[in-house]
Scaffold this active site. Structure first.
Site, PDB file in Angstrom:
ATOM      1  N   GLU A  61       0.857  -1.183   0.000  1.00 19.91           N
ATOM      2  CA  GLU A  61       0.000   0.000   0.000  1.00 19.91           C
ATOM      3  C   GLU A  61       0.894   1.235   0.000  1.00 19.91           C
ATOM      4  O   GLU A  61       1.960   1.241   0.647  1.00 19.91           O
ATOM      5  CB  GLU A  61      -0.857  -0.015   1.273  1.00 19.91           C
ATOM      6  N   ASN A 107      -7.023   6.046  -1.722  1.00 18.11           N
ATOM      7  CA  ASN A 107      -5.914   5.134  -1.431  1.00 18.11           C
ATOM      8  C   ASN A 107      -6.102   3.982  -2.414  1.00 18.11           C
ATOM      9  O   ASN A 107      -7.057   3.213  -2.276  1.00 18.11           O
ATOM     10  CB  ASN A 107      -6.009   4.678   0.030  1.00 18.11           C
ATOM     11  N   LYS A 159      -9.507   1.916  -1.917  1.00 18.63           N
ATOM     12  CA  LYS A 159      -9.742   1.398  -0.571  1.00 18.63           C
ATOM     13  C   LYS A 159     -11.122   1.784  -0.037  1.00 18.63           C
ATOM     14  O   LYS A 159     -11.494   2.964  -0.064  1.00 18.63           O
ATOM     15  CB  LYS A 159      -8.652   1.920   0.364  1.00 18.63           C
ATOM     16  N   GLU A 178      -6.068   8.756   8.108  1.00 18.88           N
ATOM     17  CA  GLU A 178      -6.463   8.335   6.756  1.00 18.88           C
ATOM     18  C   GLU A 178      -7.828   8.907   6.369  1.00 18.88           C
ATOM     19  O   GLU A 178      -8.059   9.203   5.199  1.00 18.88           O
ATOM     20  CB  GLU A 178      -6.503   6.807   6.650  1.00 18.88           C
ATOM     21  N   CYS A 236      -4.992  -2.926   3.001  1.00 14.66           N
ATOM     22  CA  CYS A 236      -4.748  -2.773   4.413  1.00 14.66           C
ATOM     23  C   CYS A 236      -5.926  -3.056   5.343  1.00 14.66           C
ATOM     24  O   CYS A 236      -6.237  -4.216   5.575  1.00 14.66           O
ATOM     25  CB  CYS A 236      -4.180  -1.389   4.678  1.00 14.66           C
ATOM     26  N   ASN A 244       0.153  -0.981   5.378  1.00 14.50           N
ATOM     27  CA  ASN A 244       1.042  -0.231   6.265  1.00 14.50           C
ATOM     28  C   ASN A 244       0.386  -0.304   7.630  1.00 14.50           C
ATOM     29  O   ASN A 244      -0.664   0.337   7.832  1.00 14.50           O
ATOM     30  CB  ASN A 244       1.142   1.250   5.864  1.00 14.50           C
TER      31      ASN A 244
HETATM   32  N1  ING Z   1      -3.434   0.542   8.688  1.00 10.41           N
HETATM   33  C1  ING Z   1      -3.877  -0.218   9.786  1.00 10.41           C
HETATM   34  C2  ING Z   1      -4.486  -1.560   9.391  1.00 10.41           C
HETATM   35  O1  ING Z   1      -5.707  -1.753   9.290  1.00 10.41           O
HETATM   36  C3  ING Z   1      -5.037  -0.321  11.916  1.00 10.41           C
HETATM   37  C4  ING Z   1      -4.763   0.548  10.713  1.00 10.41           C
HETATM   38  C5  ING Z   1      -3.995  -0.881  12.634  1.00 10.41           C
HETATM   39  C6  ING Z   1      -6.338  -0.602  12.261  1.00 10.41           C
HETATM   40  C7  ING Z   1      -4.271  -1.703  13.716  1.00 10.41           C
HETATM   41  C8  ING Z   1      -6.632  -1.434  13.345  1.00 10.41           C
HETATM   42  C9  ING Z   1      -5.593  -1.972  14.080  1.00 10.41           C
HETATM   43  O2  ING Z   1      -3.679  -2.474   9.250  1.00 10.41           O
HETATM   44  C10 ING Z   1      -4.071   0.855   7.520  1.00 10.41           C
HETATM   45  N2  ING Z   1      -3.348   1.592   6.650  1.00 10.41           N
HETATM   46  O3  ING Z   1      -5.232   0.522   7.296  1.00 10.41           O
END
Ligand code: ING
Length: 304
Positions: A44, A108, A125, A144, A170, A195
Site C-alpha cells: 500500500e 488510497n 480502498k 487516513e 490494508c 502499512n
Molecule cells: N493501517 C492499519 C491496518 O488496518 C489499523 C490501521 C492498525 C487498524 C491496527 C486497526 C488496528 O492495518 C491501515 N493503513 O489501514
C-alpha cells in the site's frame, strides 16, 4: 499455475523522492523476475512514506503525496521494466482525481498491471481506518479519514494471470465482507498491500497481537472463500514509527505458503496452483449449496 512474489518494502522516509522509491520497486521486480515471478505484489502507498501519520490542513502539502497520472513521469520506468521482463505487478499509491466539474477526489488506490504492461484493474480502498481530524494527543496520527475518501466502486475481480484476481488494501483485510464479496465473484487470488503501525493508540493492548491479527484475518479470508491471499507490508521503522512486516502468501487451506523474514525490502516467492481453490470452493465452501443468504440480511444493511 502462477509464480507470485510478495515484494515487501522497508521504510520510505519523508525526504525520500518518488525516484528513490521507484529504484527500490524496480530492484524488487528484477529480484522477483530472476526467481521466476510472473506477478509481483507491492505494498500500500508504495511510492511515499505513510504520510497520514502527520496531520496537515494545507491542501498543497496534502496533494504533494498524491499521483495525478499512473503511469506518470516518475513511474513510467517501472511499467517499462516490467513489460521488458514480462512480469505483471500490483502497485499501491495515493491517487488524486480531478473531475471535469473541477472537484478533486483523493483515494488510497491499487492498480493491477498485466505482463504486457497494460493496466487491467484499479481498486480504491473501501474501509478507511483512523480519524478525520487532528488528534494531537496521539504519539503519531493515523489520519487516513482526513486524506482519503472511500472508493465508490467497492470490491471487484478481474480475469488476469490465468485466473480470477481481486484486490484490497490494508484495513480492508480485517473485514470478512471484503473477501466474501470477491468470493461470490469467484476470486482465486486476492492481492493486499498494507502499512500497519505496531502501536494502535485506541487500544494498545492490541499492539502485541499485530502479527497474530495480520495472519488471522488473511488466513481466514483465504480459507472461508477458497482463495489465495497475498499480503504485502511496507514495514520496519519509518519516521521512527515501528510498522508490521511479516508479508505472506496464504493458500485456500489457510496455510502460509511463503513469508518474508526481514522487515526490509524482500520478495517472498511461491508457485501457486489456482485450481487448488476448487478443493475448498467445491466442498466445504460450495456457496450455492451451503450458504443461507436469507439469514444474512443484517450484515448488508446500511448504517442507520
Ligand atoms: N493501517 C492499519 C491496518 O488496518 C489499523 C490501521 C492498525 C487498524 C491496527 C486497526 C488496528 O492495518 C491501515 N493503513 O489501514
Amino acid at each position: 499455475m502462477i509464480t507470485v512474489g510478495a515484494a515487501q518494502m522497508g521504510p520510505i522516509e519523508k525526504e525520500d523522492t518518488r525516484s528513490d522509491a521507484v529504484d527500490r520497486l524496480v530492484a524488487l521486480l528484477e529480484d522477483g523476475a530472476s526467481r521466476g515471478c510472473e506477478l509481483v505484489v507491492f505494498p500500500e502507498l508504495a511510492l511515499t512514506t505513510f504520510f497520514p501519520r502527520w496531520f496537515t490542513d494545507d491542501v498543497a502539502e496534502m496533494e504533494s503525496w498524491f499521483e495525478t497520472e499512473m503511469p506518470g513521469p516518475e513511474t513510467a520506468r517501472l511499467f517499462e521494466r516490467a513489460a521488458e521482463l514480462g512480469v505483471g505487478f500490483c502497485l499501491g499509491y495515493a491517487e488524486l482525481v480531478v473531475l471535469e466539474d473541477g472537484t478533486r477526489h483523493r483515494y488510497n488506490t491499487q492498480i493491477l498491471v498485466e505482463r504486457d504492461g497494460s493496466v487491467v484493474g484499479k481498486y480504491r480502498k473501501v474501509h478507511i481506518p483512523g480519524h478525520e481530524h487532528d488528534e494531537p494527543g496521539r504519539p503519531f496520527q493515523h489520519a487516513e479519514r482526513h486524506y482519503f475518501e472511500p472508493g465508490p466502486e467497492g470490491f471487484d475481480v478481474w480475469d488476469a494471470f490465468g485466473g480470477v484476481v481481486g484486490m484490497a488494501i490494508c484495513n480492508d483485510r480485517r473485514w470478512p465482507e471484503t473477501y466474501r464479496v470477491m468470493g461470490l465473484k469467484g476470486v482465486e487470488l486476492v492481492l493486499i498491500g498494507y502499512n500497519t503501525p505496531l502501536h494502535y493508540d485506541p487500544d494498545p493492548q492490541q499492539n502485541a497481537l499485530a502479527g497474530f491479527h495480520n495472519n488471522l484475518v488473511m488466513s481466514s479470508g483465504a480459507y472461508q472463500n477458497g482463495t489465495y491471499v497475498v499480503g504485502v507490508a511496507k514495514g520496519g521503522i519509518e519516521a521512527g514509527i515501528e510498522s508490521l512486516a511479516q508479508s505472506a502468501i496464504f493458500a485456500p487451506s489457510g496455510q502460509v505458503v511463503a513469508q518474508c523474514i526481514t522487515t526490509g525490502d524482500e520478495v517472498a516467492v511461491a508457485r501457486l496452483d489456482l485450481d487448488f481453490c476448487s478443493f475448498y470452493k467445491e466442498t466445504v465452501f460450495d456457496f450455492d449449496r451451503y450458504r443461507v443468504p436469507k439469514h444474512y440480511r443484517s450484515i448488508s444493511q446500511e448504517k442507520d
